[in-house]
Design a protein around this motif. Structure first.
Motif, PDB file in Angstrom:
ATOM      1  N   LEU A 198       0.920  -1.139  -0.130  1.00  0.00           N
ATOM      2  CA  LEU A 198      -0.088   0.204  -0.012  1.00  0.00           C
ATOM      3  C   LEU A 198       0.956   1.127   0.059  1.00  0.00           C
ATOM      4  O   LEU A 198       1.792   1.450   0.822  1.00  0.00           O
ATOM      5  N   VAL A 199       0.880   1.892  -1.082  1.00  0.00           N
ATOM      6  CA  VAL A 199       1.734   3.277  -1.231  1.00  0.00           C
ATOM      7  C   VAL A 199       0.780   4.436  -1.711  1.00  0.00           C
ATOM      8  O   VAL A 199      -0.120   4.528  -2.713  1.00  0.00           O
ATOM      9  N   ASN A 200       0.598   5.524  -0.828  1.00  0.00           N
ATOM     10  CA  ASN A 200      -0.255   6.607  -1.235  1.00  0.00           C
ATOM     11  C   ASN A 200      -1.519   6.212  -1.576  1.00  0.00           C
ATOM     12  O   ASN A 200      -2.240   6.636  -2.565  1.00  0.00           O
ATOM     13  N   GLY A 201      -2.105   5.262  -0.872  1.00  0.00           N
ATOM     14  CA  GLY A 201      -3.577   4.881  -1.097  1.00  0.00           C
ATOM     15  C   GLY A 201      -3.911   3.762  -1.967  1.00  0.00           C
ATOM     16  O   GLY A 201      -5.012   3.570  -2.453  1.00  0.00           O
ATOM     17  N   GLU A 202      -2.557   3.497  -2.828  1.00  0.00           N
ATOM     18  CA  GLU A 202      -2.869   2.568  -3.915  1.00  0.00           C
ATOM     19  C   GLU A 202      -2.132   1.112  -3.502  1.00  0.00           C
ATOM     20  O   GLU A 202      -0.946   1.162  -3.102  1.00  0.00           O
ATOM     21  N   LEU A 203      -2.660   0.110  -3.988  1.00  0.00           N
ATOM     22  CA  LEU A 203      -2.034  -1.255  -3.763  1.00  0.00           C
ATOM     23  C   LEU A 203      -1.261  -1.423  -4.997  1.00  0.00           C
ATOM     24  O   LEU A 203      -1.518  -1.199  -6.247  1.00  0.00           O
ATOM     25  N   LYS A 204       0.120  -1.753  -4.938  1.00  0.00           N
ATOM     26  CA  LYS A 204       0.947  -2.071  -6.101  1.00  0.00           C
ATOM     27  C   LYS A 204       1.654  -3.419  -5.852  1.00  0.00           C
ATOM     28  O   LYS A 204       1.921  -3.925  -4.557  1.00  0.00           O
ATOM     29  N   ILE A 205       1.945  -4.105  -6.792  1.00  0.00           N
ATOM     30  CA  ILE A 205       2.540  -5.333  -6.873  1.00  0.00           C
ATOM     31  C   ILE A 205       4.023  -5.175  -7.316  1.00  0.00           C
ATOM     32  O   ILE A 205       4.505  -4.684  -8.177  1.00  0.00           O
ATOM     33  N   VAL A 206       4.948  -5.686  -6.464  1.00  0.00           N
ATOM     34  CA  VAL A 206       6.468  -5.610  -6.519  1.00  0.00           C
ATOM     35  C   VAL A 206       6.985  -6.944  -6.282  1.00  0.00           C
ATOM     36  O   VAL A 206       6.403  -7.694  -5.445  1.00  0.00           O
ATOM     37  N   GLY A 207       8.069  -7.118  -7.012  1.00  0.00           N
ATOM     38  CA  GLY A 207       8.645  -8.408  -6.862  1.00  0.00           C
ATOM     39  C   GLY A 207      10.310  -8.184  -6.668  1.00  0.00           C
ATOM     40  O   GLY A 207      10.940  -7.202  -6.344  1.00  0.00           O
ATOM     41  N   PRO A 208      11.003  -9.188  -7.005  1.00  0.00           N
ATOM     42  CA  PRO A 208      12.533  -9.159  -6.566  1.00  0.00           C
ATOM     43  C   PRO A 208      13.267  -7.954  -7.049  1.00  0.00           C
ATOM     44  O   PRO A 208      13.113  -7.735  -8.477  1.00  0.00           O
ATOM     45  N   GLY A 209      13.974  -7.226  -6.234  1.00  0.00           N
ATOM     46  CA  GLY A 209      14.850  -6.019  -6.985  1.00  0.00           C
ATOM     47  C   GLY A 209      14.227  -4.905  -6.646  1.00  0.00           C
ATOM     48  O   GLY A 209      14.641  -3.873  -6.635  1.00  0.00           O
ATOM     49  N   SER A 210      12.802  -4.887  -6.355  1.00  0.00           N
ATOM     50  CA  SER A 210      11.800  -3.603  -6.284  1.00  0.00           C
ATOM     51  C   SER A 210      12.155  -2.945  -4.953  1.00  0.00           C
ATOM     52  O   SER A 210      12.585  -3.660  -3.813  1.00  0.00           O
ATOM     53  N   VAL A 211      12.153  -1.702  -4.874  1.00  0.00           N
ATOM     54  CA  VAL A 211      12.242  -0.804  -3.815  1.00  0.00           C
ATOM     55  C   VAL A 211      11.268  -0.017  -3.679  1.00  0.00           C
ATOM     56  O   VAL A 211      10.654   0.648  -4.744  1.00  0.00           O
ATOM     57  N   VAL A 212      10.593   0.171  -2.396  1.00  0.00           N
ATOM     58  CA  VAL A 212       9.627   0.843  -1.961  1.00  0.00           C
ATOM     59  C   VAL A 212       9.815   1.878  -0.816  1.00  0.00           C
ATOM     60  O   VAL A 212      10.505   1.341   0.066  1.00  0.00           O
ATOM     61  N   PHE A 213       9.778   3.140  -1.039  1.00  0.00           N
ATOM     62  CA  PHE A 213       9.948   4.259  -0.188  1.00  0.00           C
ATOM     63  C   PHE A 213       8.582   4.622   0.467  1.00  0.00           C
ATOM     64  O   PHE A 213       7.574   5.005  -0.291  1.00  0.00           O
ATOM     65  N   GLN A 214       8.264   4.808   1.811  1.00  0.00           N
ATOM     66  CA  GLN A 214       7.307   4.952   2.442  1.00  0.00           C
ATOM     67  C   GLN A 214       7.695   6.315   3.195  1.00  0.00           C
ATOM     68  O   GLN A 214       8.550   6.166   4.093  1.00  0.00           O
ATOM     69  N   SER A 215       6.872   7.530   2.866  1.00  0.00           N
ATOM     70  CA  SER A 215       7.334   8.674   3.382  1.00  0.00           C
ATOM     71  C   SER A 215       6.947   8.655   5.024  1.00  0.00           C
ATOM     72  O   SER A 215       5.640   7.817   5.147  1.00  0.00           O
ATOM     73  N   ALA A 216       7.034   9.560   5.817  1.00  0.00           N
ATOM     74  CA  ALA A 216       6.597   9.711   7.140  1.00  0.00           C
ATOM     75  C   ALA A 216       5.205   9.651   7.233  1.00  0.00           C
ATOM     76  O   ALA A 216       4.731  10.652   6.466  1.00  0.00           O
ATOM     77  N   ASN A 217       4.541   9.300   8.164  1.00  0.00           N
ATOM     78  CA  ASN A 217       3.085   9.499   8.354  1.00  0.00           C
ATOM     79  C   ASN A 217       2.207   9.076   7.486  1.00  0.00           C
ATOM     80  O   ASN A 217       1.093   9.854   7.378  1.00  0.00           O
ATOM     81  N   THR A 218       2.634   8.084   6.643  1.00  0.00           N
ATOM     82  CA  THR A 218       1.704   7.627   5.499  1.00  0.00           C
ATOM     83  C   THR A 218       1.333   6.303   5.710  1.00  0.00           C
ATOM     84  O   THR A 218       1.953   5.313   6.376  1.00  0.00           O
ATOM     85  N   LEU A 219       0.093   5.714   5.367  1.00  0.00           N
ATOM     86  CA  LEU A 219      -0.690   4.681   5.765  1.00  0.00           C
ATOM     87  C   LEU A 219       0.123   3.485   4.891  1.00  0.00           C
ATOM     88  O   LEU A 219       0.240   3.895   3.548  1.00  0.00           O
ATOM     89  N   HIS A 220       0.703   2.471   5.272  1.00  0.00           N
ATOM     90  CA  HIS A 220       1.169   1.364   4.439  1.00  0.00           C
ATOM     91  C   HIS A 220       1.139   0.145   4.903  1.00  0.00           C
ATOM     92  O   HIS A 220       0.719  -0.026   6.230  1.00  0.00           O
ATOM     93  N   SER A 221       1.151  -1.057   4.140  1.00  0.00           N
ATOM     94  CA  SER A 221       1.158  -2.397   4.587  1.00  0.00           C
ATOM     95  C   SER A 221       1.947  -3.132   3.405  1.00  0.00           C
ATOM     96  O   SER A 221       2.322  -2.700   2.353  1.00  0.00           O
ATOM     97  N   ILE A 222       2.283  -4.458   3.843  1.00  0.00           N
ATOM     98  CA  ILE A 222       2.884  -5.277   3.098  1.00  0.00           C
ATOM     99  C   ILE A 222       2.275  -6.742   3.225  1.00  0.00           C
ATOM    100  O   ILE A 222       2.144  -7.178   4.306  1.00  0.00           O
ATOM    101  N   LYS A 223       1.753  -7.355   1.823  1.00  0.00           N
ATOM    102  CA  LYS A 223       1.487  -8.725   1.948  1.00  0.00           C
ATOM    103  C   LYS A 223       1.935  -9.521   0.920  1.00  0.00           C
ATOM    104  O   LYS A 223       2.115  -8.987  -0.367  1.00  0.00           O
ATOM    105  N   ASN A 224       2.210 -10.802   1.292  1.00  0.00           N
ATOM    106  CA  ASN A 224       2.746 -11.616   0.278  1.00  0.00           C
ATOM    107  C   ASN A 224       1.545 -12.331  -0.523  1.00  0.00           C
ATOM    108  O   ASN A 224       0.774 -13.009   0.069  1.00  0.00           O
TER     109      ASN A 224
END
Length: 148
Positions: A102-128
């Motif tokens: 969950l990034v900026n209110g959107e669900l995105k699919i990422v795989g090996p080698g991907s990098v995700v930056f979460q800014s301060a105080n933003t709602l985020h989650s991670i699911k396999n």
């Protein structure tokens, strides 16, 4: 023992408590983490209800109030945690598997080698969302700009 001797002993004990308290506090403050190499196999693996975790470090550095890095292994279909936010920024680097983030209110699919930056105080989650275990590095830091 005279009343005066008792008062002197009590005052002396009270005065000595101040430096002892200062020393105890200084020992509780974490020292800055020095340059270090962490071998994957030497980091303790802790089982969790959704997979496992390796805590590499969680300490102040010479330029940050705190730097933390852990590696999470998520079993297929598992959510690391419910969507949440915190005052520090966070960087996630995917090592293996397929994650839904969950990034900026959107669900995105990422795989090996991907990098995700979460800014301060933003709602985020991670699911396999894959069929195999997913492994990712999570890095968070606090500086004098991090809101408390």
């Amino acid at each position: 023992m005279k009343k005066r001797d008792i008062i002197v002993a009590i005052c002396t004990a009270a005065i000595m408590c101040v430096p002892m308290a200062i020393i105890a506090h200084q020992q509780q403050v974490k020292a800055n983490m020095p340059s270090t190499a962490f071998n994957w196999d030497s980091v303790k693996v802790v089982a969790t209800k959704v997979g496992e975790k390796r805590q590499f470090f969680d300490a102040p550095t010479s330029t940050l109030d705190n730097l933390e890095c852990h590696v999470t292994t998520l079993n297929p279909g598992e959510l690391a945690h419910a969507p949440h936010q915190h005052p520090e920024e966070e960087l996630t680097i995917v090592k293996e598997g397929t994650l839904e983030v969950l990034v900026n209110g959107e669900l995105k699919i990422v795989g090996p080698g991907s990098v995700v930056f979460q800014s301060a105080n933003t709602l985020h989650s991670i699911k396999n969302v894959g069929t195999t275990k997913a492994v990712y590095h999570a890095i968070k830091w606090k500086s004098n700009k991090t809101m408390k």
